[in-house]
Structures are given as structure tokens and as C-alpha cells.
Design a protein around this motif. Structure first.
Motif, PDB file in Angstrom:
ATOM      1  N   VAL A   1      39.762  47.734  40.635  1.00 32.53           N
ATOM      2  CA  VAL A   1      38.607  48.342  41.712  1.00 32.53           C
ATOM      3  C   VAL A   1      37.748  48.971  40.646  1.00 32.53           C
ATOM      4  N   PHE A   2      38.464  49.759  39.581  1.00 28.39           N
ATOM      5  CA  PHE A   2      37.702  50.512  38.738  1.00 28.39           C
ATOM      6  C   PHE A   2      36.790  49.710  37.877  1.00 28.39           C
ATOM      7  N   VAL A   3      37.166  48.645  37.400  1.00 36.09           N
ATOM      8  CA  VAL A   3      36.335  47.572  36.587  1.00 36.09           C
ATOM      9  C   VAL A   3      35.381  46.950  37.498  1.00 36.09           C
ATOM     10  N   GLY A   4      35.907  46.652  38.739  1.00 34.95           N
ATOM     11  CA  GLY A   4      34.602  46.251  39.417  1.00 34.95           C
ATOM     12  C   GLY A   4      33.387  47.232  39.809  1.00 34.95           C
ATOM     13  N   PHE A   5      33.841  48.615  40.030  1.00 30.57           N
ATOM     14  CA  PHE A   5      32.752  49.799  40.083  1.00 30.57           C
ATOM     15  C   PHE A   5      32.090  49.988  38.591  1.00 30.57           C
TER      16      PHE A   5
END
Length: 67
Positions: A34-38
Motif C-alpha cells: 500500500v505504501f508503494v502504491g501511494f
């Protein structure tokens, strides 16, 4: 420019979707995904969108100046 914008958008939302799936299923590494997506969204897609709009405005102003 448009093709790279669409590819970056797909990667951003695909990564966020996979991260959401991992979150619902409580699988490991969900926070990292999720962090990489953001990161893709905030530092890739949004600046690319505003740059594309800036280029369109510059072209529009240049066309008006020539007329």
C-alpha cells in the motif's frame, strides 16, 4: 507523454488494489504494498498530471500568440 501517464496510473491503482486485497485477507507485506502504491500515486501520477496540464496550457497560449 500520454502513454507513460496511463502506464503510471495503471501501476499506481493496480498496486493499491493489490495492497487492499492483501489488507482484507491479512496477508504479510500489505503495508509495504500500500505504501508503494501511494508513492506511485503521490510522486508519479499526480505530478505527471499537473505537468501534462501545464504543457497543454503552454501550447494553448503559444497558439493564441501566433494568431
Amino acid at each position: 507523454m500520454k502513454k507513460s501517464f496511463y502506464i503510471l496510473g495503471f501501476l499506481s491503482f493496480f498496486t493499491l488494489g493489490i495492497g487492499a486485497m492483501f489488507e482484507f485477507l491479512s496477508w504479510p507485506y500489505r503495508g509495504i504494498i500500500v505504501f508503494v502504491g501511494f508513492l506511485f500515486l503521490n510522486f508519479g501520477l499526480i505530478p505527471a498530471y499537473f505537468y501534462q496540464k501545464y504543457q497543454q496550457e503552454q501550447t494553448k497560449l503559444k497558439d493564441q500568440t501566433l494568431n
